[in-house]
Motif scaffolding. Sequence first.
Motif, PDB file in Angstrom:
ATOM      1  N   SER A  72      18.690  62.359  50.296  1.00 26.11           N
ATOM      2  CA  SER A  72      20.145  62.528  50.360  1.00 26.11           C
ATOM      3  C   SER A  72      20.810  61.806  49.196  1.00 26.11           C
ATOM      4  O   SER A  72      20.689  60.588  49.060  1.00 26.11           O
ATOM      5  N   ILE A  74      23.906  61.320  48.793  1.00 22.80           N
ATOM      6  CA  ILE A  74      24.925  60.423  49.350  1.00 22.80           C
ATOM      7  C   ILE A  74      24.290  59.092  49.731  1.00 22.80           C
ATOM      8  O   ILE A  74      24.834  58.013  49.466  1.00 22.80           O
ATOM      9  N   SER A  75      23.110  59.163  50.332  1.00 22.62           N
ATOM     10  CA  SER A  75      22.377  57.954  50.703  1.00 22.62           C
ATOM     11  C   SER A  75      22.036  57.132  49.468  1.00 22.62           C
ATOM     12  O   SER A  75      22.166  55.902  49.463  1.00 22.62           O
ATOM     13  N   ILE A 164      25.446  52.916  56.220  1.00 24.37           N
ATOM     14  CA  ILE A 164      25.804  54.300  55.890  1.00 24.37           C
ATOM     15  C   ILE A 164      24.692  54.959  55.079  1.00 24.37           C
ATOM     16  O   ILE A 164      24.284  56.092  55.350  1.00 24.37           O
ATOM     17  N   SER A 165      24.192  54.220  54.074  1.00 32.00           N
ATOM     18  CA  SER A 165      23.142  54.753  53.205  1.00 32.00           C
ATOM     19  C   SER A 165      21.899  55.149  53.997  1.00 32.00           C
ATOM     20  O   SER A 165      21.411  56.277  53.904  1.00 32.00           O
ATOM     21  N   ARG A 166      21.415  54.208  54.788  1.00 33.74           N
ATOM     22  CA  ARG A 166      20.163  54.458  55.504  1.00 33.74           C
ATOM     23  C   ARG A 166      20.329  55.439  56.665  1.00 33.74           C
ATOM     24  O   ARG A 166      19.475  56.293  56.903  1.00 33.74           O
ATOM     25  N   THR A 168      22.502  57.838  56.857  1.00 32.85           N
ATOM     26  CA  THR A 168      22.653  59.176  56.280  1.00 32.85           C
ATOM     27  C   THR A 168      21.282  59.785  56.031  1.00 32.85           C
ATOM     28  O   THR A 168      21.042  60.964  56.320  1.00 32.85           O
ATOM     29  N   GLN A 169      20.376  58.953  55.498  1.00 29.94           N
ATOM     30  CA  GLN A 169      19.017  59.437  55.247  1.00 29.94           C
ATOM     31  C   GLN A 169      18.281  59.705  56.556  1.00 29.94           C
ATOM     32  O   GLN A 169      17.546  60.692  56.682  1.00 29.94           O
ATOM     33  N   TYR A 171      19.590  60.624  59.409  1.00 31.86           N
ATOM     34  CA  TYR A 171      20.118  61.870  59.977  1.00 31.86           C
ATOM     35  C   TYR A 171      19.601  63.084  59.206  1.00 31.86           C
ATOM     36  O   TYR A 171      19.275  64.113  59.799  1.00 31.86           O
ATOM     37  N   SER A 172      19.520  62.946  57.874  1.00 33.43           N
ATOM     38  CA  SER A 172      19.002  64.037  57.053  1.00 33.43           C
ATOM     39  C   SER A 172      17.553  64.348  57.424  1.00 33.43           C
ATOM     40  O   SER A 172      17.167  65.515  57.542  1.00 33.43           O
ATOM     41  N   CYS A 220      16.974  48.909  58.979  1.00 35.49           N
ATOM     42  CA  CYS A 220      17.182  50.295  58.516  1.00 35.49           C
ATOM     43  C   CYS A 220      15.953  50.835  57.780  1.00 35.49           C
ATOM     44  O   CYS A 220      15.558  51.988  57.977  1.00 35.49           O
TER      45      CYS A 220
END
Length: 239
Positions: A72, A74-75, A164-166, A168-169, A171-172, A220
Amino acid sequence: MAAPSLFKSLVLVFLTEHCYDEFFVEFNFLDVPCLKAAVSKALGMAIILGSVIVKLPQILKILGAKSGEGISIISVIFELVAISATWSYSVANGYPFTAWGESFFLAVQTCLIGAMCLHFGGSSGKAGAFTVGYSGIMYLLLSGIVPFQFIAFLQSMNILMIIISRMTQVYSNYSAGNTGQLSSITFLMLFLGSIARIFTSIQETGDLFMVATYAISTTCNGIILGQIWYYSGVKTKQQ
Protein backbone atom coordinates in the motif's frame (compact mmCIF):
# COMPACT_ATOMS: atom_id res chain seq x y z
CA MET A 1 48.92 6.04 18.69
CA ALA A 2 49.89 3.38 21.24
CA ALA A 3 47.72 0.24 21.35
CA PRO A 4 46.29 0.86 24.88
CA SER A 5 45.45 4.46 23.97
CA LEU A 6 43.81 3.36 20.71
CA PHE A 7 41.80 0.72 22.60
CA LYS A 8 40.61 3.32 25.12
CA SER A 9 39.63 5.75 22.36
CA LEU A 10 37.55 3.06 20.66
CA VAL A 11 35.87 2.01 23.91
CA LEU A 12 35.04 5.61 24.81
CA VAL A 13 32.98 5.85 21.62
CA PHE A 14 30.51 3.52 23.35
CA LEU A 15 31.13 4.06 27.08
CA THR A 16 31.72 6.94 29.46
CA GLU A 17 35.07 7.52 31.14
CA HIS A 18 33.57 6.22 34.40
CA CYS A 19 32.42 2.95 32.82
CA TYR A 20 35.80 2.52 31.11
CA ASP A 21 37.50 2.79 34.52
CA GLU A 22 35.01 0.38 36.10
CA PHE A 23 35.54 -2.25 33.40
CA PHE A 24 39.21 -1.91 32.44
CA VAL A 25 40.89 -0.29 35.45
CA GLU A 26 38.94 -1.66 38.43
CA PHE A 27 37.90 -4.80 36.49
CA ASN A 28 34.42 -4.44 37.95
CA PHE A 29 32.42 -6.09 35.17
CA LEU A 30 29.32 -6.36 37.37
CA ASP A 31 28.62 -2.63 37.61
CA VAL A 32 24.90 -2.66 36.72
CA PRO A 33 24.53 0.91 35.32
CA CYS A 34 27.61 0.44 33.12
CA LEU A 35 26.45 -3.00 32.00
CA LYS A 36 23.10 -1.52 30.96
CA ALA A 37 24.86 1.28 29.10
CA ALA A 38 27.17 -1.18 27.33
CA VAL A 39 24.30 -3.48 26.31
CA SER A 40 22.27 -0.50 25.12
CA LYS A 41 25.14 0.83 22.98
CA ALA A 42 25.82 -2.61 21.53
CA LEU A 43 22.15 -3.11 20.70
CA GLY A 44 21.97 0.37 19.19
CA MET A 45 24.93 -0.32 16.90
CA ALA A 46 23.53 -3.75 15.97
CA ILE A 47 20.17 -2.17 15.06
CA ILE A 48 21.87 0.50 12.95
CA LEU A 49 24.03 -2.06 11.14
CA GLY A 50 20.98 -4.25 10.56
CA SER A 51 18.96 -1.29 9.29
CA VAL A 52 21.41 -0.83 6.42
CA ILE A 53 19.99 -4.00 4.83
CA VAL A 54 16.68 -4.49 6.66
CA LYS A 55 14.54 -3.55 3.66
CA LEU A 56 16.90 -4.95 1.03
CA PRO A 57 14.89 -8.23 0.78
CA GLN A 58 11.76 -6.15 0.16
CA ILE A 59 13.53 -4.02 -2.46
CA LEU A 60 14.92 -7.09 -4.24
CA LYS A 61 11.51 -8.76 -4.18
CA ILE A 62 9.92 -5.73 -5.87
CA LEU A 63 12.75 -5.55 -8.43
CA GLY A 64 12.51 -9.27 -9.18
CA ALA A 65 8.76 -9.11 -9.73
CA LYS A 66 8.90 -5.64 -11.33
CA SER A 67 5.80 -4.98 -9.27
CA GLY A 68 4.76 -3.45 -5.97
CA GLU A 69 1.64 -5.62 -5.79
CA GLY A 70 0.26 -5.93 -2.28
CA ILE A 71 2.22 -2.91 -0.99
CA SER A 72 0.00 0.00 0.00
CA ILE A 73 1.56 3.30 -1.14
CA ILE A 74 -0.52 5.07 1.53
CA SER A 75 1.03 2.80 4.14
CA VAL A 76 4.52 3.56 2.78
CA ILE A 77 3.91 7.32 2.95
CA PHE A 78 2.64 7.23 6.55
CA GLU A 79 5.54 4.99 7.55
CA LEU A 80 7.97 7.44 5.94
CA VAL A 81 6.40 10.32 7.87
CA ALA A 82 6.76 8.39 11.15
CA ILE A 83 10.40 7.45 10.48
CA SER A 84 11.25 11.01 9.42
CA ALA A 85 9.62 12.49 12.52
CA THR A 86 11.76 10.29 14.78
CA TRP A 87 14.89 11.13 12.77
CA SER A 88 14.40 14.91 12.85
CA TYR A 89 13.17 14.93 16.48
CA SER A 90 16.20 12.95 17.67
CA VAL A 91 18.62 15.23 15.79
CA ALA A 92 16.91 18.34 17.18
CA ASN A 93 17.23 16.97 20.72
CA GLY A 94 20.88 16.01 20.27
CA TYR A 95 20.29 12.33 21.08
CA PRO A 96 23.28 10.03 20.39
CA PHE A 97 23.44 8.42 16.94
CA THR A 98 23.15 4.96 18.53
CA ALA A 99 19.66 5.94 19.73
CA TRP A 100 18.23 6.80 16.30
CA GLY A 101 20.74 6.07 13.51
CA GLU A 102 18.60 3.41 11.86
CA SER A 103 15.99 6.08 11.07
CA PHE A 104 18.27 7.47 8.36
CA PHE A 105 18.77 4.12 6.64
CA LEU A 106 15.11 3.13 7.03
CA ALA A 107 14.01 6.47 5.55
CA VAL A 108 16.24 6.05 2.48
CA GLN A 109 15.03 2.50 1.87
CA THR A 110 11.36 3.31 2.51
CA CYS A 111 11.56 6.26 0.12
CA LEU A 112 13.08 3.94 -2.50
CA ILE A 113 10.30 1.38 -2.00
CA GLY A 114 7.67 4.09 -2.45
CA ALA A 115 9.36 5.36 -5.61
CA MET A 116 9.66 1.81 -7.00
CA CYS A 117 5.98 1.07 -6.33
CA LEU A 118 5.01 4.24 -8.21
CA HIS A 119 7.46 3.51 -11.04
CA PHE A 120 6.35 -0.08 -11.60
CA GLY A 121 2.76 1.08 -11.26
CA GLY A 122 3.29 3.14 -14.41
CA SER A 123 3.93 6.52 -12.81
CA SER A 124 7.63 7.23 -13.30
CA GLY A 125 7.03 11.00 -13.13
CA LYS A 126 5.31 10.65 -9.77
CA ALA A 127 8.16 8.43 -8.56
CA GLY A 128 10.70 11.16 -9.37
CA ALA A 129 8.56 13.89 -7.80
CA PHE A 130 8.06 11.75 -4.70
CA THR A 131 11.82 11.28 -4.24
CA VAL A 132 12.74 14.93 -4.86
CA GLY A 133 9.91 16.22 -2.70
CA TYR A 134 10.83 13.99 0.23
CA SER A 135 14.52 14.96 -0.01
CA GLY A 136 13.56 18.66 0.10
CA ILE A 137 11.32 18.19 3.14
CA MET A 138 14.05 16.34 5.06
CA TYR A 139 16.57 19.05 4.23
CA LEU A 140 14.26 21.62 5.82
CA LEU A 141 13.55 19.48 8.90
CA LEU A 142 17.24 18.81 9.58
CA SER A 143 18.56 22.28 8.70
CA GLY A 144 17.31 24.02 11.83
CA ILE A 145 15.06 26.29 9.78
CA VAL A 146 11.88 24.57 10.99
CA PRO A 147 10.95 25.53 14.59
CA PHE A 148 11.50 22.79 17.16
CA GLN A 149 7.87 23.09 18.26
CA PHE A 150 6.73 21.87 14.83
CA ILE A 151 9.19 18.95 14.88
CA ALA A 152 7.98 18.04 18.39
CA PHE A 153 4.41 18.15 17.06
CA LEU A 154 5.34 15.72 14.27
CA GLN A 155 6.87 13.40 16.84
CA SER A 156 3.73 13.65 19.00
CA MET A 157 1.75 12.38 15.98
CA ASN A 158 4.16 9.50 15.43
CA ILE A 159 2.13 6.82 17.17
CA LEU A 160 -0.93 7.75 15.11
CA MET A 161 1.14 7.68 11.91
CA ILE A 162 2.53 4.24 12.72
CA ILE A 163 -0.92 2.86 13.51
CA ILE A 164 -2.41 4.30 10.30
CA SER A 165 0.54 3.06 8.24
CA ARG A 166 0.52 -0.48 9.54
CA MET A 167 -3.26 -0.89 9.84
CA THR A 168 -3.67 0.32 6.25
CA GLN A 169 -1.31 -2.45 5.19
CA VAL A 170 -3.07 -4.98 7.46
CA TYR A 171 -6.44 -4.10 5.88
CA SER A 172 -4.95 -4.27 2.38
CA ASN A 173 -3.59 -7.75 3.12
CA TYR A 174 -6.92 -8.88 4.57
CA SER A 175 -8.93 -7.51 1.63
CA ALA A 176 -6.65 -9.13 -0.95
CA GLY A 177 -6.38 -12.41 0.93
CA ASN A 178 -2.60 -12.35 0.45
CA THR A 179 0.45 -10.23 1.23
CA GLY A 180 1.72 -9.79 -2.34
CA GLN A 181 5.37 -8.73 -2.49
CA LEU A 182 5.76 -8.12 1.27
CA SER A 183 8.96 -9.69 2.59
CA SER A 184 8.80 -11.85 5.73
CA ILE A 185 12.55 -11.32 6.32
CA THR A 186 12.14 -7.53 6.30
CA PHE A 187 9.22 -7.56 8.73
CA LEU A 188 10.93 -10.07 11.03
CA MET A 189 13.96 -7.77 11.24
CA LEU A 190 11.73 -4.73 11.81
CA PHE A 191 9.87 -6.60 14.56
CA LEU A 192 13.05 -7.66 16.38
CA GLY A 193 14.64 -4.24 15.90
CA SER A 194 11.68 -2.39 17.40
CA ILE A 195 11.74 -4.70 20.43
CA ALA A 196 15.41 -3.88 21.00
CA ARG A 197 14.71 -0.16 20.51
CA ILE A 198 12.33 -0.16 23.48
CA PHE A 199 15.28 -0.99 25.76
CA THR A 200 17.76 1.38 24.11
CA SER A 201 15.27 4.26 24.18
CA ILE A 202 14.75 3.78 27.91
CA GLN A 203 18.49 3.59 28.51
CA GLU A 204 19.80 6.32 26.20
CA THR A 205 17.04 8.92 25.96
CA GLY A 206 14.62 8.38 28.82
CA ASP A 207 12.00 9.73 26.41
CA LEU A 208 8.81 7.85 27.30
CA PHE A 209 7.12 8.99 24.10
CA MET A 210 9.83 7.32 22.03
CA VAL A 211 9.50 4.18 24.16
CA ALA A 212 5.72 4.12 23.54
CA THR A 213 6.31 4.69 19.82
CA TYR A 214 8.56 1.64 19.54
CA ALA A 215 6.16 -0.45 21.63
CA ILE A 216 3.32 0.34 19.21
CA SER A 217 5.65 -0.28 16.25
CA THR A 218 6.55 -3.70 17.67
CA THR A 219 2.89 -4.66 17.96
CA CYS A 220 1.98 -3.49 14.45
CA ASN A 221 5.02 -5.15 12.83
CA GLY A 222 4.13 -8.36 14.65
CA ILE A 223 0.59 -8.30 13.23
CA ILE A 224 1.84 -7.91 9.64
CA LEU A 225 4.50 -10.57 10.16
CA GLY A 226 1.74 -12.90 11.40
CA GLN A 227 -0.30 -12.14 8.28
CA ILE A 228 2.64 -12.93 6.00
CA TRP A 229 3.15 -16.31 7.68
CA TYR A 230 -0.59 -17.05 7.77
CA TYR A 231 -1.26 -16.27 4.09
CA SER A 232 1.92 -18.09 3.11
CA GLY A 233 0.58 -21.18 4.85
CA VAL A 234 -2.80 -20.82 3.15
CA LYS A 235 -1.12 -20.53 -0.26
CA THR A 236 1.00 -23.63 0.42
CA LYS A 237 -2.10 -25.67 1.36
CA GLN A 238 -3.94 -24.52 -1.77
CA GLN A 239 -1.02 -25.54 -3.96
